[in-house]
Design a protein around this motif. Structure first.
Motif, mmCIF file in Angstrom:
data_model
loop_
_atom_site.group_PDB
_atom_site.id
_atom_site.type_symbol
_atom_site.label_atom_id
_atom_site.label_comp_id
_atom_site.label_asym_id
_atom_site.label_seq_id
_atom_site.Cartn_x
_atom_site.Cartn_y
_atom_site.Cartn_z
ATOM 1 N N PHE A 161 -4.075 6.087 -0.622
ATOM 2 C CA PHE A 161 -4.065 7.284 0.219
ATOM 3 C C PHE A 161 -2.635 7.806 0.392
ATOM 4 C CE2 PHE A 161 -7.693 4.687 1.719
ATOM 5 C CZ PHE A 161 -8.718 5.565 1.381
ATOM 6 N N LYS A 162 -2.462 9.124 0.210
ATOM 7 C CA LYS A 162 -1.120 9.710 0.278
ATOM 8 C C LYS A 162 -0.423 9.442 1.598
ATOM 9 C CE LYS A 162 -1.757 13.522 -2.984
ATOM 10 N NZ LYS A 162 -1.763 15.004 -3.160
ATOM 11 N N SER A 163 -1.189 9.456 2.691
ATOM 12 C CA SER A 163 -0.578 9.289 4.010
ATOM 13 C C SER A 163 0.074 7.915 4.171
ATOM 14 C CB SER A 163 -1.630 9.498 5.101
ATOM 15 O OG SER A 163 -2.717 8.603 4.927
ATOM 16 N N TYR A 205 0.837 -1.205 0.000
ATOM 17 C CA TYR A 205 0.000 0.000 0.000
ATOM 18 C C TYR A 205 0.870 1.252 0.000
ATOM 19 C CZ TYR A 205 -2.551 -3.910 2.000
ATOM 20 O OH TYR A 205 -3.047 -5.166 2.253
ATOM 21 N N GLN A 206 2.025 1.177 0.655
ATOM 22 C CA GLN A 206 2.952 2.304 0.629
ATOM 23 C C GLN A 206 3.456 2.555 -0.789
ATOM 24 O OE1 GLN A 206 6.885 1.765 2.420
ATOM 25 N NE2 GLN A 206 6.730 3.797 3.343
ATOM 26 N N THR A 207 3.819 1.476 -1.491
ATOM 27 C CA THR A 207 4.286 1.612 -2.875
ATOM 28 C C THR A 207 3.169 2.141 -3.775
ATOM 29 O OG1 THR A 207 5.801 -0.247 -2.524
ATOM 30 C CG2 THR A 207 5.361 0.391 -4.802
ATOM 31 N N MET A 208 1.941 1.659 -3.557
ATOM 32 C CA MET A 208 0.793 2.163 -4.325
ATOM 33 C C MET A 208 0.606 3.658 -4.091
ATOM 34 S SD MET A 208 -2.004 -0.892 -3.752
ATOM 35 C CE MET A 208 -3.296 -0.046 -4.694
ATOM 36 N N ALA A 209 0.758 4.093 -2.843
ATOM 37 C CA ALA A 209 0.599 5.515 -2.523
ATOM 38 C C ALA A 209 1.647 6.354 -3.235
ATOM 39 C CB ALA A 209 0.692 5.711 -1.009
ATOM 40 N N MET A 227 2.198 6.558 2.331
ATOM 41 C CA MET A 227 3.586 6.503 1.863
ATOM 42 C C MET A 227 4.590 6.943 2.935
ATOM 43 S SD MET A 227 4.193 9.793 -0.641
ATOM 44 C CE MET A 227 2.717 9.565 -1.611
ATOM 45 N N GLU A 228 4.103 7.523 4.030
ATOM 46 C CA GLU A 228 5.014 8.083 5.028
ATOM 47 C C GLU A 228 5.588 7.002 5.949
ATOM 48 O OE1 GLU A 228 2.694 10.896 7.155
ATOM 49 O OE2 GLU A 228 2.119 12.038 5.363
ATOM 50 N N ASN A 229 6.889 7.107 6.206
ATOM 51 C CA ASN A 229 7.529 6.270 7.215
ATOM 52 C C ASN A 229 7.564 7.018 8.548
ATOM 53 O OD1 ASN A 229 8.041 4.029 5.708
ATOM 54 N ND2 ASN A 229 10.242 4.356 5.501
ATOM 55 N N ASN A 230 7.458 6.284 9.649
ATOM 56 C CA ASN A 230 7.599 6.924 10.952
ATOM 57 C C ASN A 230 9.073 6.950 11.350
ATOM 58 O OD1 ASN A 230 8.218 4.338 11.799
ATOM 59 N ND2 ASN A 230 6.364 4.050 13.017
ATOM 60 N N ARG A 231 9.357 7.334 12.596
ATOM 61 C CA ARG A 231 10.753 7.466 13.026
ATOM 62 C C ARG A 231 11.455 6.117 13.129
ATOM 63 N NH1 ARG A 231 11.285 6.887 18.701
ATOM 64 N NH2 ARG A 231 9.300 6.558 19.774
ATOM 65 N N HIS A 232 10.698 5.023 13.080
ATOM 66 C CA HIS A 232 11.296 3.679 13.097
ATOM 67 C C HIS A 232 11.494 3.131 11.687
ATOM 68 C CE1 HIS A 232 10.713 3.538 17.424
ATOM 69 N NE2 HIS A 232 9.435 3.824 17.276
ATOM 70 N N ASP A 233 11.301 3.990 10.672
ATOM 71 C CA ASP A 233 11.496 3.618 9.267
ATOM 72 C C ASP A 233 10.531 2.538 8.795
ATOM 73 O OD1 ASP A 233 13.623 5.369 8.462
ATOM 74 O OD2 ASP A 233 14.976 4.166 9.696
ATOM 75 N N VAL A 234 9.282 2.585 9.274
ATOM 76 C CA VAL A 234 8.241 1.673 8.787
ATOM 77 C C VAL A 234 6.997 2.494 8.456
ATOM 78 C CG1 VAL A 234 9.064 -0.365 10.039
ATOM 79 C CG2 VAL A 234 7.453 1.177 11.151
ATOM 80 N N PRO A 235 6.171 2.015 7.503
ATOM 81 C CA PRO A 235 4.975 2.766 7.086
ATOM 82 C C PRO A 235 3.834 2.610 8.099
ATOM 83 C CG PRO A 235 5.147 0.746 5.832
ATOM 84 C CD PRO A 235 6.382 0.810 6.685
ATOM 85 N N GLU A 236 3.880 3.389 9.165
ATOM 86 C CA GLU A 236 2.949 3.217 10.278
ATOM 87 C C GLU A 236 1.491 3.398 9.848
ATOM 88 O OE1 GLU A 236 2.080 5.020 14.758
ATOM 89 O OE2 GLU A 236 3.940 5.509 13.704
ATOM 90 N N LYS A 237 1.196 4.437 9.088
ATOM 91 C CA LYS A 237 -0.195 4.691 8.706
ATOM 92 C C LYS A 237 -0.723 3.595 7.777
ATOM 93 C CE LYS A 237 0.030 9.669 9.461
ATOM 94 N NZ LYS A 237 -0.057 11.018 8.862
ATOM 95 N N SER A 238 0.137 3.103 6.910
ATOM 96 C CA SER A 238 -0.254 1.996 6.044
ATOM 97 C C SER A 238 -0.564 0.755 6.875
ATOM 98 C CB SER A 238 0.870 1.701 5.050
ATOM 99 O OG SER A 238 0.541 0.611 4.216
ATOM 100 N N LEU A 239 0.252 0.510 7.902
ATOM 101 C CA LEU A 239 0.022 -0.624 8.801
ATOM 102 C C LEU A 239 -1.325 -0.510 9.500
ATOM 103 C CD1 LEU A 239 3.600 -0.981 10.323
ATOM 104 C CD2 LEU A 239 2.268 -2.896 9.392
#
Length: 468
Positions: free
Chosen positions: A347-349, A337-341, A351-363
């Protein structure tokens, strides 16, 4: 993305994502469709050949496009954005999230063996046929817990995956070993006495159980339909190995390690699956497999092997298996979903990684939708429809290997498909036969899945219309 996953981690992700609840359940329905030990083994062998052939073929694409998104990326690069979106839509709508919900529910149901109050308590809410139970609540808690753990970094998800996958592999090996050593009255001869004669018996439903009525001999068209229906279970139990391609952006030396992990992981799992089914055939007679209590031949076999404590042993094994499987699915799916974004198709959000370098919003998007499916109780019906769709997208991707060889022979291929073109053509032949037979003899497994994917077309057109 930081490349923090080694070859061992990738193999554990492949095996952990594949081994969930299916191997402990689906053999009952398979036996009801075919009625012979020979045919049960044959279907698992066919599914194994099919799965490993796909993994070998995917290896070429993974070496050419070693980045996050995996199958979505391959389909998009080869066949365009719309085809990629249809796959991504299906993945988010039900393939990945529905599988997460189903495996989480299996975790809850087997936990109820240890905590009977989960089954015995009244529904929290009920309105007609719709109800919310404590098993569903437990399933949702597990989904959200594993989603939360994976938001804290890939190392946490990797650690859980390795521990739980190793645990369930060792436990399965134990079941296989004791399944041959501790059986006093082997049922092997009786199960194999039917030879290549096939039978069907779907029994009478009594409460939550099916009881045998009268086995009927089948051949010709009926046998082909039975084979296709039986493969729905074995195929569903053997998917999700491609999840490792979703996290290619986080695997060290992905050009080599992704294909190695897929081939090693799928081969090992299919051998385990075959051996587990040999244990069923050794421990239980035909009716015992086909009409096991609540369609759980693993529990029935474990009771024969270990006595009364067998139920507890199998419940713990399935809880370990499903917990690790959910973790692998949660970890991998969010990367798609991050790659799709990033491609403007989600959803644009996301694609964002959190401070742990993982796509938190996608998760969290994935976790919340999977929880809704678990709460709705409809995921089981949806999953019956998607084995066909999953194989269809596998076929599209495998065909992409052949297509690119003709269309773009100049592209660099760090790994080339072993025994090309035999391997991809073998998968396409078996996959086509499976899909055609389902369309002819079991249409209820096909057209709903088609509709689910076609719903994505107006969504795709709307997104592109808005962009233009």
């Amino acid at each position: 993305m930081k490349r923090q996953l080694k070859l061992w981690d990738a193999v554990m992700l492949v095996m952990g994502s594949m081994i969930g609840s299916g191997i402990f359940i689906v053999s009952s329905d398979m036996m009801r469709n075919l009625g012979s030990g020979y045919w049960l083994i044959a279907v698992w062998v066919i599914t194994g050949i099919m799965t490993v052939a796909a993994a070998i073929s995917y290896g070429e694409l993974s070496s050419m496009f070693p980045k996050a998104g995996g199958q979505f990326t391959y389909i998009t690069e080869i066949f365009g954005r719309m085809t990629g979106f249809l796959y991504g839509w299906g993945l988010f709508a039900v393939i990945q999230t529905g599988t997460i919900a189903a495996v989480a529910m299996a975790f809850g149901k087997f936990t109820a063996y240890l905590v009977p109050a989960l089954n015995d308590s009244e529904p929290i809410f009920q309105n007609g046929g719709f109800k919310i139970t404590w098993v569903q609540i437990l399933a949702i808690i597990v989904i959200l817990l594993l989603t939360f753990i994976n938001t804290k970094g890939v190392k946490n998800g990797k650690f859980l995956q390795n521990v739980f996958t190793a645990s369930k592999i060792l436990a399965l090996l134990g079941i296989i070993l004791f399944g041959f050593l501790l059986i006093k009255d082997s049922q092997w001869a009786s199960n194999m006495s039917f030879g290549w004669n096939a039978f069907q018996d779907f029994g009478n439903e009594v409460g939550n159980n099916l009881l045998p009525t009268n086995w009927k001999s089948i051949s010709g068209i009926a046998l082909l339909g039975g084979l296709a229906a039986a493969m729905v279970g074995s195929v569903f139990s053997s998917v999700a190995w491609e999840n490792v391609t979703f996290v290619s952006g986080e695997i060290k030396n992905p050009e080599k390690n992704v294909v190695k992990s897929m081939v090693l992981g799928t081969s090992a799992v299919m051998v385990l699956y075959l051996l587990v089914n040999l244990v069923y055939l050794n421990a239980l007679d035909r009716d015992g497999i086909a009409f096991a209590d609540k369609n759980r031949p693993a529990v029935a076999a474990s009771e024969v092997i270990f006595g009364n404590i067998g139920t507890v042993i199998m419940a713990v094994l399935v809880m370990i298996s499903t917990f690790g499987c959910i973790n692998g699915l949660v970890l991998a799916g969010s990367r798609v979903y991050q790659t799709m974004a990033k491609d403007g198709l989600f959803f644009k959000s996301a694609m964002e990684n959190n401070r742990h370098d993982v796509p938190e919003k996608s998760l969290w998007m994935q976790g919340i939708w999977a929880s809704v499916l678990a709460l709705s109780g409809q995921y089981g019906d949806l999953l019956d429809m998607i084995s066909f769709v999953i194989v269809l997208f596998y076929m599209i991707t495998v065909f992409g290997v052949i297509y690119l060889r003709f269309k773009k022979p100049e592209l660099e291929r760090p790994y080339k498909t072993w025994l090309y073109p035999v391997t991809p053509l073998l998968y396409l032949f078996i996959g086509s036969a499976f899909c055609i037979l389902l369309m002819m003899y079991k249409p209820q497994y096909t057209w709903p899945g088609f509709l689910l994917i076609l719903i994505a077309l107006p969504v795709y057109w709307f997104i592109n219309r808005k962009k233009s």
